[in-house]
Enzyme design. Structure first.
Site, PDB file in Angstrom:
ATOM      1  N   HIS A 187      -4.962   0.015   3.978  1.00 36.87           N
ATOM      2  CA  HIS A 187      -4.701  -1.421   3.813  1.00 36.87           C
ATOM      3  C   HIS A 187      -3.658  -1.921   4.791  1.00 36.87           C
ATOM      4  O   HIS A 187      -3.147  -3.039   4.636  1.00 36.87           O
ATOM      5  CB  HIS A 187      -4.272  -1.723   2.372  1.00 36.87           C
ATOM      6  CG  HIS A 187      -5.354  -1.478   1.364  1.00 36.87           C
ATOM      7  ND1 HIS A 187      -5.086  -1.222   0.036  1.00 36.87           N
ATOM      8  CD2 HIS A 187      -6.696  -1.430   1.486  1.00 36.87           C
ATOM      9  CE1 HIS A 187      -6.220  -1.041  -0.612  1.00 36.87           C
ATOM     10  NE2 HIS A 187      -7.225  -1.156   0.240  1.00 36.87           N
ATOM     11  N   THR A 233      -3.070   5.073  -8.962  1.00 35.94           N
ATOM     12  CA  THR A 233      -3.902   3.911  -8.682  1.00 35.94           C
ATOM     13  C   THR A 233      -4.713   3.550  -9.917  1.00 35.94           C
ATOM     14  O   THR A 233      -5.183   4.416 -10.640  1.00 35.94           O
ATOM     15  CB  THR A 233      -4.827   4.119  -7.466  1.00 35.94           C
ATOM     16  OG1 THR A 233      -5.564   2.916  -7.221  1.00 35.94           O
ATOM     17  CG2 THR A 233      -5.796   5.263  -7.660  1.00 35.94           C
ATOM     18  N   GLN A 289      -3.373   3.507  -0.168  1.00 38.98           N
ATOM     19  CA  GLN A 289      -3.648   2.077  -0.293  1.00 38.98           C
ATOM     20  C   GLN A 289      -2.362   1.284  -0.056  1.00 38.98           C
ATOM     21  O   GLN A 289      -2.399   0.063   0.077  1.00 38.98           O
ATOM     22  CB  GLN A 289      -4.164   1.743  -1.694  1.00 38.98           C
ATOM     23  CG  GLN A 289      -5.464   2.441  -2.048  1.00 38.98           C
ATOM     24  CD  GLN A 289      -5.853   2.169  -3.481  1.00 38.98           C
ATOM     25  OE1 GLN A 289      -6.412   1.134  -3.820  1.00 38.98           O
ATOM     26  NE2 GLN A 289      -5.528   3.103  -4.364  1.00 38.98           N
ATOM     27  N   CYS A 349       3.835 -14.555  18.741  1.00 37.00           N
ATOM     28  CA  CYS A 349       3.535 -13.440  19.647  1.00 37.00           C
ATOM     29  C   CYS A 349       4.341 -13.609  20.935  1.00 37.00           C
ATOM     30  O   CYS A 349       4.361 -14.702  21.525  1.00 37.00           O
ATOM     31  CB  CYS A 349       2.035 -13.478  19.948  1.00 37.00           C
ATOM     32  SG  CYS A 349       1.480 -12.309  21.193  1.00 37.00           S
TER      33      CYS A 349
HETATM   34  C1  BV8 Z   1     -13.507  -5.677   1.072  1.00 38.04           C
HETATM   35  C2  BV8 Z   1      -2.795  -5.230   0.866  1.00 38.04           C
HETATM   36  C3  BV8 Z   1     -15.524  -6.305   2.119  1.00 38.04           C
HETATM   37  C4  BV8 Z   1      -2.242  -6.522   0.374  1.00 38.04           C
HETATM   38  C5  BV8 Z   1      -4.483  -4.725  -0.752  1.00 38.04           C
HETATM   39  C6  BV8 Z   1     -15.611  -7.642  -7.472  1.00 38.04           C
HETATM   40  C7  BV8 Z   1     -15.979  -6.340  -7.709  1.00 38.04           C
HETATM   41  C8  BV8 Z   1     -15.686  -5.319  -6.796  1.00 38.04           C
HETATM   42  C9  BV8 Z   1     -15.010  -5.614  -5.622  1.00 38.04           C
HETATM   43  C10 BV8 Z   1     -14.649  -6.922  -5.404  1.00 38.04           C
HETATM   44  C11 BV8 Z   1     -14.941  -7.936  -6.308  1.00 38.04           C
HETATM   45  N1  BV8 Z   1     -14.442  -9.095  -5.807  1.00 38.04           N
HETATM   46  C12 BV8 Z   1     -13.852  -8.843  -4.627  1.00 38.04           C
HETATM   47  C13 BV8 Z   1     -13.992  -7.537  -4.365  1.00 38.04           C
HETATM   48  C14 BV8 Z   1     -13.537  -6.813  -3.197  1.00 38.04           C
HETATM   49  C15 BV8 Z   1     -12.014  -6.662  -3.254  1.00 38.04           C
HETATM   50  C16 BV8 Z   1     -11.559  -6.014  -4.536  1.00 38.04           C
HETATM   51  O1  BV8 Z   1     -11.634  -4.815  -4.705  1.00 38.04           O
HETATM   52  N2  BV8 Z   1     -11.035  -6.845  -5.462  1.00 38.04           N
HETATM   53  C17 BV8 Z   1     -10.564  -6.299  -6.722  1.00 38.04           C
HETATM   54  C18 BV8 Z   1      -9.285  -7.009  -7.140  1.00 38.04           C
HETATM   55  C19 BV8 Z   1     -11.680  -6.410  -7.746  1.00 38.04           C
HETATM   56  N3  BV8 Z   1     -11.717  -5.763  -2.159  1.00 38.04           N
HETATM   57  C20 BV8 Z   1     -11.528  -6.290  -0.945  1.00 38.04           C
HETATM   58  O2  BV8 Z   1     -11.541  -7.479  -0.691  1.00 38.04           O
HETATM   59  C21 BV8 Z   1     -11.347  -5.258   0.160  1.00 38.04           C
HETATM   60  N4  BV8 Z   1     -12.205  -5.619   1.244  1.00 38.04           N
HETATM   61  O3  BV8 Z   1     -14.073  -5.395   0.056  1.00 38.04           O
HETATM   62  O4  BV8 Z   1     -14.123  -6.106   2.205  1.00 38.04           O
HETATM   63  C22 BV8 Z   1     -15.929  -6.779   3.440  1.00 38.04           C
HETATM   64  C23 BV8 Z   1     -16.778  -5.983   4.203  1.00 38.04           C
HETATM   65  C24 BV8 Z   1     -17.172  -6.442   5.414  1.00 38.04           C
HETATM   66  C25 BV8 Z   1     -16.731  -7.670   5.917  1.00 38.04           C
HETATM   67  C26 BV8 Z   1     -15.844  -8.453   5.159  1.00 38.04           C
HETATM   68  C27 BV8 Z   1     -15.434  -8.012   3.901  1.00 38.04           C
HETATM   69  C28 BV8 Z   1      -9.926  -5.283   0.657  1.00 38.04           C
HETATM   70  C29 BV8 Z   1      -9.019  -4.766  -0.431  1.00 38.04           C
HETATM   71  C30 BV8 Z   1      -7.611  -4.622   0.139  1.00 38.04           C
HETATM   72  C31 BV8 Z   1      -6.705  -5.638  -0.496  1.00 38.04           C
HETATM   73  N5  BV8 Z   1      -5.347  -5.389  -0.053  1.00 38.04           N
HETATM   74  N6  BV8 Z   1      -3.270  -4.491  -0.279  1.00 38.04           N
HETATM   75  C32 BV8 Z   1      -0.752  -6.389   0.193  1.00 38.04           C
HETATM   76  O5  BV8 Z   1      -0.276  -5.314  -0.238  1.00 38.04           O
HETATM   77  O6  BV8 Z   1      -0.059  -7.391   0.450  1.00 38.04           O
HETATM   78  S1  BV8 Z   1      -4.899  -4.103  -2.249  1.00 38.04           S
HETATM   79  C33 BV8 Z   1      -3.524  -3.790  -3.183  1.00 38.04           C
HETATM   80  O7  BV8 Z   1      -4.031  -3.207  -4.376  1.00 38.04           O
HETATM   81  C34 BV8 Z   1      -2.534  -2.737  -2.689  1.00 38.04           C
HETATM   82  O8  BV8 Z   1      -2.864  -2.149  -1.470  1.00 38.04           O
HETATM   83  C35 BV8 Z   1      -2.578  -1.684  -3.820  1.00 38.04           C
HETATM   84  O9  BV8 Z   1      -2.206  -0.436  -3.433  1.00 38.04           O
HETATM   85  C36 BV8 Z   1      -3.980  -1.811  -4.121  1.00 38.04           C
HETATM   86  C37 BV8 Z   1      -4.633  -1.130  -5.214  1.00 38.04           C
HETATM   87  O10 BV8 Z   1      -3.885  -1.293  -6.383  1.00 38.04           O
HETATM   88  P1  BV8 Z   1      -3.189   0.011  -6.961  1.00 38.04           P
HETATM   89  O11 BV8 Z   1      -2.603   0.769  -5.826  1.00 38.04           O
HETATM   90  O12 BV8 Z   1      -4.160   0.729  -7.813  1.00 38.04           O
HETATM   91  O13 BV8 Z   1      -2.024  -0.629  -7.768  1.00 38.04           O
HETATM   92  P2  BV8 Z   1      -2.059  -1.122  -9.292  1.00 38.04           P
HETATM   93  O14 BV8 Z   1      -0.802  -1.866  -9.542  1.00 38.04           O
HETATM   94  O15 BV8 Z   1      -3.395  -1.758  -9.588  1.00 38.04           O
HETATM   95  O16 BV8 Z   1      -2.026   0.252 -10.137  1.00 38.04           O
HETATM   96  C38 BV8 Z   1      -0.867   1.057 -10.103  1.00 38.04           C
HETATM   97  C39 BV8 Z   1      -1.210   2.313 -10.882  1.00 38.04           C
HETATM   98  O17 BV8 Z   1      -0.096   3.184 -10.832  1.00 38.04           O
HETATM   99  C40 BV8 Z   1      -1.494   2.053 -12.347  1.00 38.04           C
HETATM  100  O18 BV8 Z   1      -2.645   2.805 -12.725  1.00 38.04           O
HETATM  101  C41 BV8 Z   1      -0.257   2.613 -13.070  1.00 38.04           C
HETATM  102  O19 BV8 Z   1      -0.579   3.176 -14.324  1.00 38.04           O
HETATM  103  C42 BV8 Z   1       0.155   3.705 -12.120  1.00 38.04           C
HETATM  104  N7  BV8 Z   1       1.583   4.049 -12.166  1.00 38.04           N
HETATM  105  C43 BV8 Z   1       2.644   3.209 -12.332  1.00 38.04           C
HETATM  106  N8  BV8 Z   1       3.790   3.929 -12.256  1.00 38.04           N
HETATM  107  C44 BV8 Z   1       3.441   5.225 -12.015  1.00 38.04           C
HETATM  108  C45 BV8 Z   1       2.037   5.312 -11.952  1.00 38.04           C
HETATM  109  N9  BV8 Z   1       1.386   6.468 -11.737  1.00 38.04           N
HETATM  110  C46 BV8 Z   1       2.139   7.578 -11.564  1.00 38.04           C
HETATM  111  N10 BV8 Z   1       3.489   7.580 -11.596  1.00 38.04           N
HETATM  112  C47 BV8 Z   1       4.163   6.424 -11.827  1.00 38.04           C
HETATM  113  N11 BV8 Z   1       5.516   6.460 -11.879  1.00 38.04           N
HETATM  114 ZN    ZN Z   2      -0.744 -12.973  21.182  1.00 46.58          ZN
END
Ligand code: BV8
Ligand code: ZN
Length: 252
Positions: free
Chosen positions: A128, A197, A110, A156
């Site tokens: 992503h 994640t 991700q 571009c």
């Molecule tokens: C889509 C790029 C449909 C940006 C990212 C309501 C319910 C369900 C879904 C949705 C909803 N409302 C909206 C949605 C959909 C939405 C979504 O899921 N929202 C969430 C917030 C509820 N999803 C989307 O919009 C996706 N698209 O659904 O499209 C569609 C279909 C057809 C046509 C049109 C549309 C797109 C999602 C992509 C978003 N972009 N990244 C950027 O980076 O600038 S997501 C972003 O979050 C990052 O990529 C990141 O990787 C990702 C996920 O988060 P995590 O990786 O889990 O990171 P987080 O901080 O949350 O957790 C870290 C974890 O690591 C923790 O558990 C922690 O304990 C652990 N940790 C920390 N340190 C350590 C560790 N573990 C081990 N060792 C360590 N040392």
């Molecule tokens: Zn262009």
């Protein structure tokens, strides 16, 4: 069996994870921001995460870019600059190592930081996108771009259109061709290893259920319980950079 496995202490969990990985063939790894935490990359929802300091959930959207492309590019420029001094950590290298040892391996990430590729992973499916790639909003051309300290909005070179990060924002669909590869791997994997994640963002969070439904074992590596812990067969509580080398190490 699952509940027994759950109550393992860390060493037992590591041994159990090793046992599962060494006795199963098709391996898929799904990583999130947590795997880059020990490299110094802020996670999204952690205490010092992106979502806290930069209102990232309002910036990583097409609407934000539409209304203020300068602000969104400033946020990505800040993240790019931070990444210039960031290196992969032992967790990234352990996954690259596991890939080398496996004859059926897929990495789904991700993360957009590109650290898996730098650590030597060959099959990283960057669902992503990648922060070091841009896409023209007019002609659609995609290209690598390692620029930082942007002066104004990047354009571009072939059509003069506004460039955007080639990253999937909230509300945007994940690239079709990547998703096809993702589901191909999840529908036939024997083991899914989930690393760092929170299991909040969709559709990535649902990948664990896809694997589970095909009968795959699920191993989770995280520093805390997550939304995916309930369907994990083995939960290794610990930092990815510390436990993954132990899980992968000594496996021939
Ligand atoms: C889509 C790029 C449909 C940006 C990212 C309501 C319910 C369900 C879904 C949705 C909803 N409302 C909206 C949605 C959909 C939405 C979504 O899921 N929202 C969430 C917030 C509820 N999803 C989307 O919009 C996706 N698209 O659904 O499209 C569609 C279909 C057809 C046509 C049109 C549309 C797109 C999602 C992509 C978003 N972009 N990244 C950027 O980076 O600038 S997501 C972003 O979050 C990052 O990529 C990141 O990787 C990702 C996920 O988060 P995590 O990786 O889990 O990171 P987080 O901080 O949350 O957790 C870290 C974890 O690591 C923790 O558990 C922690 O304990 C652990 N940790 C920390 N340190 C350590 C560790 N573990 C081990 N060792 C360590 N040392
Ligand atoms: Zn262009």
């Amino acid at each position: 069996m699952t509940s027994d496995l759950k109550s393992l202490n860390r060493t037992e969990a590591i041994l159990s994870a090793k046992e599962i990985i060494s006795t199963h063939r098709a391996i898929v790894v799904l990583t999130g921001a947590g795997i880059s935490a020990e490299s110094g990359v802020p996670t999204f929802r952690g205490k010092d995460g992106y979502w806290k300091n930069y209102k990232a959930e309002e910036l990583a959207t097409p609407a934000a870019f539409e209304s203020d492309p300068q602000l969104v590019w400033e946020w990505y420029d800040i993240r790019r600059r931070k990444l210039l001094n960031v290196k992969p950590n032992p967790a990234h290298y352990a996954i690259a190592e596991l890939e080398k040892k496996s004859d059926d391996f897929t990495l789904i990430t991700q993360n957009v930081d590109g650290l898996h590729l730098i650590a030597g992973s060959k099959t990283a499916l960057e669902i992503h996108g990648n922060i070091w790639r841009v896409r023209c909003t007019y002609c659609g051309i995609k290209e690598e771009n390692t620029q930082t300290h942007f002066e104004g909005l990047p354009r571009c070179t072939s059509c003069g259109g506004l460039l955007r990060p080639d990253i999937v924002w909230f509300g945007e669909a994940l690239p079709e061709e990547v998703l096809t590869e993702v589901y191909n791997s999840l529908n036939r994997c024997d083991v899914l290893i989930i690393v760092g994640t929170s299991g909040i963002v969709q559709p990535a969070a649902s990948f664990a259920y896809t694997a589970k439904n095909n009968g795959s074992k699920v191993i989770e590596v995280n520093i805390e319980e997550t939304y995916l812990s309930d369907i994990s067969d083995v939960k290794v509580l610990g930092k990815a950079g510390e436990v993954l080398p132990k899980i992968v190490g000594g496996m021939d």
